[in-house]
Design a protein around this motif. Structure first.
Motif, short mmCIF file in Angstrom:
data_model
loop_
_atom_site.label_atom_id
_atom_site.label_comp_id
_atom_site.label_asym_id
_atom_site.label_seq_id
_atom_site.Cartn_x
_atom_site.Cartn_y
_atom_site.Cartn_z
N ASP A 171 0.85 -1.18 0.00
CA ASP A 171 0.00 0.00 0.00
C ASP A 171 0.89 1.23 0.00
N SER A 186 -0.28 4.38 -0.55
CA SER A 186 -1.04 5.61 -0.33
C SER A 186 -0.42 6.50 0.76
N ILE A 212 2.22 8.58 -0.99
CA ILE A 212 1.66 9.62 -1.86
C ILE A 212 1.16 10.80 -1.02
N ILE A 213 0.46 10.50 0.07
CA ILE A 213 -0.05 11.57 0.93
C ILE A 213 1.09 12.35 1.56
N LEU A 254 -7.06 13.53 0.80
CA LEU A 254 -6.74 12.11 0.59
C LEU A 254 -6.59 11.36 1.91
N ARG A 255 -6.03 12.04 2.90
CA ARG A 255 -5.90 11.41 4.21
C ARG A 255 -7.27 11.10 4.80
N GLY A 274 -8.97 8.26 2.92
CA GLY A 274 -8.38 6.97 3.30
C GLY A 274 -8.91 6.43 4.60
#
Length: 142
Positions: free
Chosen positions: A86, A88, A91-92, A127-128, A131
């Motif tokens: 993962d 993500s 990216i965040i 985005l956080r 998620g």
């Protein structure tokens, strides 16, 4: 001496039950399950096919039996276990780090950098939060 862990639900019938932790079966045990199921289904498997079925089954005997039955039917087996990375959080974090540009733009008086950094900051926070959303959970027995 307590045999209960704090994760066990302490109500109803579970008050009197022991926790039993089973070890994962070895690769040799899974290979034996595959050979046993192949013998039941009158299927001869080469070493290459057995190795392919081992990757499909992981270390789960039930998936090993299912993979052998699928092999007999001619279906292409695909792994049902999910081992993935993962990315993500990376990216965040990159978006949040890019928001430093906002402060550089503020310090230098450059309005373009300030706007771009602000947009990156808002996207990172969005985005956080996205998620953290969890969908409906299936309950046991349904």
């Amino acid at each position: 001496m307590s045999w209960r862990s704090p994760a066990v639900i302490k109500r109803d019938i579970y008050l009197q039950m022991l926790e039993v932790e089973l070890e994962r079966p070895s690769i040799e045990a899974i290979r034996g399950v595959i050979l046993e199921e192949a013998e039941k289904n009158d299927l001869s498997l080469s070493d290459h096919q057995i190795a392919k079925l081992l990757t499909v089954a992981g270390r789960n005997p039930l998936l090993a039996r299912k993979a052998v039955r699928n092999e007999k039917l001619g279906l292409n087996p695909e792994p049902e276990h999910s081992l993935y990375l993962d990315i993500s959080p990376i990216i965040i974090s990159a978006l949040m780090a890019f928001s430093i540009v906002r402060f550089i733009g503020l310090g230098t008086g450059d309005r373009g950098l300030y706007v771009i950094g602000g947009i990156a900051l808002v996207l990172g926070v969005m985005l956080r939060q996205i998620g953290k959303i969890r969908g409906a959970r299936r309950k046991y027995g349904q």
